[in-house]
Design an enzyme around this catalytic site. Structure first.
Site, short mmCIF file in Angstrom:
data_model
loop_
_atom_site.label_atom_id
_atom_site.label_comp_id
_atom_site.label_asym_id
_atom_site.label_seq_id
_atom_site.Cartn_x
_atom_site.Cartn_y
_atom_site.Cartn_z
N SER A 105 49.80 89.93 28.83
CA SER A 105 50.75 89.22 28.03
C SER A 105 50.31 89.46 26.72
O SER A 105 50.49 90.48 25.95
CB SER A 105 50.50 87.88 28.62
OG SER A 105 51.48 86.86 28.09
N ASP A 126 60.67 87.17 34.20
CA ASP A 126 59.80 86.75 33.16
C ASP A 126 60.20 85.84 31.85
O ASP A 126 60.90 86.79 31.12
CB ASP A 126 58.90 87.93 32.76
CG ASP A 126 57.60 87.36 31.89
OD1 ASP A 126 57.56 86.33 31.70
OD2 ASP A 126 56.77 88.25 31.51
N HIS A 133 56.41 86.37 35.14
CA HIS A 133 55.25 86.57 34.46
C HIS A 133 54.00 87.00 35.06
O HIS A 133 52.99 88.05 34.77
CB HIS A 133 55.13 85.71 33.42
CG HIS A 133 53.80 85.94 32.12
ND1 HIS A 133 54.49 87.06 31.13
CD2 HIS A 133 52.83 85.57 31.97
CE1 HIS A 133 53.57 87.00 30.30
NE2 HIS A 133 52.43 86.07 30.83
#
Length: 753
Positions: free
Chosen positions: A595, A681, A716
């Protein structure tokens, strides 16, 4: 504020490293001290003979705040991306063809390691107690717990009756929600909040079956198991019961993925009533309850300020009351005590936060009184309230501690621990008028231990020690903490884990993990996954860099906005220090982050590509300028205080462009790259890693690997099942072993078997 299973809309969900926190074990070590500079990797040479996809370039010129840039891969962003989040099948065919080609190429490159991946997967799975369960939390005449069944992918939420006199179990388990049954034929399943009603007759739960983070809220009657209502399929997964056991407050997510409204609704469905509507696109909304469960708490917050409203939980028809209006740069978080509110806040220049109190009937800022004064360098990290006690967690110099305060006497004491690096967690549970605090302790080599601590007698009772079915001896591993010298003289804490038989002479490869954004601090905790690397002779290290709050809130401030480059330089400095102290050598490091940690990885390999043998960028935030210039994306307006606003500010644009990984790819040699993504995501959209890989492959001047793994059925967090997610980790680990030369011999051994 109680918030047991919240959904936080940040690029702060770290995948891979932080995804698994159960158990670990020792395997037979397979040491290979050859560095990639001297090792002749047959796997890499084979991969170089495969034809990589060449993504079509469709250049677009973008002019912005006096600057011009050209983006040849901007077309990979589907114009109807909001629809794709909800309906993945709506993806444009030419874009789907790119993703399919990348996945096919990755499969071809990694095909010789499939048996190795399976071995790693089985090792990690073998460290997990499959029929595990949490320590039950008592509430009234029941105790509530979560468990997994043997072979089960998803949690089972359960309760059993207890004897109110002894607190001991007094009946059989009742299954409230069976996660495996809920998953059914879905490829993906994620639970948001799961909460029983105060009268124990109903259970509400939130589920997402696409990975897009739009959750249904479903209500079941416990006695019959019947679904009595589905309130919405547009929630954040965030809700709370009022004390009447009939009313729920839940948070709505808009078409751009932002949490904007709080609704009130009866458990039987029917019309929902709008309670709060946030107009600022930079503020997200959450809902929870106070520690004594006497108040519904609505929080509207951005990255640097927030405001809280409360509703009497015994009056579910009541209107929200504002505590203190939002003020730029001021944050405050509520905890309830018997007759006062307590707030953890950075008001009045308290950079590392302090604790103030105010009367329940007049809690405005003008009535705040200091309770725990600000101490520079000592971060007040969290607070839990009880009827007679206030417990706070603190962090100083990257180490946590727990401090217990008794209201009646004013006395405080600290719960002591001894290891060089460790992690703590604490929980107040459902009950308020108790002397029991539950906390957990772990370190990179010590499996998690859960204790019930009597705050009055100061006795601790071990309730659970994380079981490692395949066996684990902490003495087989060494845990160290070093302070790496930074480029500007600061000292950067680095936590190190390695097998005791690994030579610390510069010959070992090393995986360096980092994050470094939003103030999120990666704890020195026990993980099952890195042990498969340590057992093969790879050192595992965590860099506690600026942009986190490892050394206080100022540590965070020194790694954001115009100072963001400190984050990336700290990571490079950590790698250089580890090489200088013999834990590895230059060019023998695999960078790993997810991330915003993927941004870290991308920026670090641009700064010092020759420091790394490889880099794993999981769901990476690498297209910084384009993303922060798109105000329709879910996280863009809320995150301008974190990164800057390149739409309006030329200075912010210039700062970002200098570190944005996608924009800083140059014609030079790079380490081997593996990027991952998820089609649905909403936090780091699928096109970021896709564009990054396409440009990296086009511009790099060497013949190194540039790989993309796109999960076409998840968001995600990657695969949702607890075992399916381990296969993604096994792929990452096989890549790390391959690019450091450790995989060749093991692949040959497996083939010989």
């Amino acid at each position: 504020m109680k918030h047991r299973l919240s959904t936080t809309m940040l690029r702060g969900v770290v995948t891979g490293f932080a995804a698994v926190t159960l158990a670990a074990c020792s395997q037979e070590t397979s040491m290979n001290s050859e560095t990639p500079q001297t090792a002749s990797s047959a796997l890499i040479e084979r991969a170089r003979g495969l034809e990589a996809p060449q993504v079509e370039q469709r250049p677009v010129t973008i002019e912005q705040v006096g600057f011009t840039r050209v983006d040849e891969f901007q077309w990979i962003k589907d114009e109807n991306w909001q629809q794709v989040m909800r309906e993945p099948e709506a993806l444009q065919e030419d874009i789907r063809a790119v993703l399919d080609a990348e996945n096919s190429y990755l499969d071809a490159v990694m095909e010789p390691t499939e048996a190795l991946q399976e071995r790693i997967f089985q090792e990690i799975r073998g460290r997990i107690k499959e029929d595990d369960s949490s320590v039950p939390q008592p509430h009234g005449n029941y105790e509530y717990f979560t468990r997994y069944r043997e072979g089960g992918q998803y949690p089972v939420f359960s309760r059993r009756p207890i004897d109110p006199e002894t607190g001991e179990p007094a009946g059989e388990e009742e299954i409230l929600i069976d996660g495996d049954a809920e998953a059914g034929d879905f490829d993906y399943l994620d639970f948001g909040n799961v909460e029983h009603s105060p009268n124990h007759e109903f259970v509400a739960y939130a589920v997402d079956t696409r990975g897009s983070e739009y959750y249904e809220i479903i209500i079941r009657e416990v006695a019959t198991g019947a679904v009595i209502a589905t309130l919405t399929d547009e929630s954040t997964g965030d809700f709370v019961w009022a004390n009447d056991s009939s009313t729920l407050y839940w948070v709505w997510r808009d078409d751009n993925g932002r949490s904007k409204r709080v609704y009130r609704q009866n458990r039987n469905g029917g019309t929902s009533e709008l309670i709060y509507d946030e107009e600022d696109p930079g503020f997200f909304v959450s809902v929870g309850s106070s520690d004594g469960e006497n108040y519904i708490v609505i929080n509207a917050g951005g990255h640097t300020s927030n405001e809280i409203r409360v509703i009497d939980a015994a009056d579910p028809a009541g209107e929200p009351t504002l505590i203190a209006a939002r003020e730029e740069g001021v944050e405050y978080y509520l905890t309830e005590a018997t007759d006062r509110f307590y707030f953890r806040t950075n008001a009045d220049g308290a950079v590392d936060f302090k604790i103030v109190s105010a009367p329940l009937d007049n809690p405005g800022r003008e009535n705040w009184e200091d309770f725990v004064a600000h101490r520079p360098g000592v971060l007040v990290n969290g607070v839990i309230g009880f009827e007679d006690w206030l417990v706070r967690s603190e962090r100083e110099n990257a180490l946590p501690r727990i401090v217990v305060h008794e209201y009646a006497t004013g006395e405080e004491h600290e719960i002591a621990f001894e290891e060089e690096a460790y992690s703590l967690g604490m929980s107040g549970g459902y009950e308020f008028a108790v002397d029991r605090l539950r906390f957990s302790y772990e370190s990179p080599s010590t499996p998690e231990e859960t204790y019930d601590y009597n705050m009055r007698s100061r006795e601790r009772v071990l309730r659970k020690r994380q079981e490692v079915p395949s066996g684990h001896n902490p003495d087989d591993y060494v845990v160290r903490r070093i302070m790496a010298p930074g480029h500007d003289g600061v000292e950067i804490p680095v936590t190190i884990l390695h097998h005791r038989d690994t030579p610390i002479d510069g010959s070992a490869p090393l995986m360096l993990y980092g994050y470094g954004s939003y103030g999120i601090t990666i704890p020195a905790s026990f993980r099952v996954t890195p042990l498969s690397l340590a057992d093969r002779g790879m050192v595992y290290a965590i860099a506690h860099i600026r942009g986190s709050m490892a050394r206080g809130y100022q540590w965070y401030l020194d790694g954001k906005l115009e100072l963001k480059m400190n984050t990336f330089r700290d990571f490079v400095s950590a790698g250089e220090a580890l090489a200088a102290e013999g834990y590895t050598s230059r060019g023998n490091i695999v960078a790993y982050g997810g991330s915003a940690g993927g941004l870290l990885v991308g920026a670090a390999v641009n700064l010092q590509p020759d420091l790394f043998a490889g880099a794993i960028a999981a769901v990476p935030f690498v297209d910084v300028i384009n993303t922060m210039s798109d105000a329709e994306l879910p996280l863009t307006p809320p995150e301008w205080p974190e990164w800057g606003n390149p739409i309006e500010s030329a200075e912010d644009y210039q700062t970002m462009i200098e570190y944005s990984p996608y924009d800083q790819i140059t014609e030079t040699a790079y380490p081997h790259i593996l990027a991952t993504g998820g089609l649905t995501d909403p936090r780091v959209t699928y096109w970021e890693p896709t564009k990054y890989v396409a440009r990296m492959r086009d511009r790099r001047t060497d013949d190194g690997l540039t790989l993309l793994k796109m999960n076409m059925g998840a968001g995600h967090g990657g695969a949702s099942g607890r075992f399916d997610s381990l296969r993604e980790t096994a792929l990452n680990w096989a890549f790390a072993l391959m690019v450091t030369g450790l995989a060749d011999g093991e692949v040959e051994d497996i083939a010989a078997e």
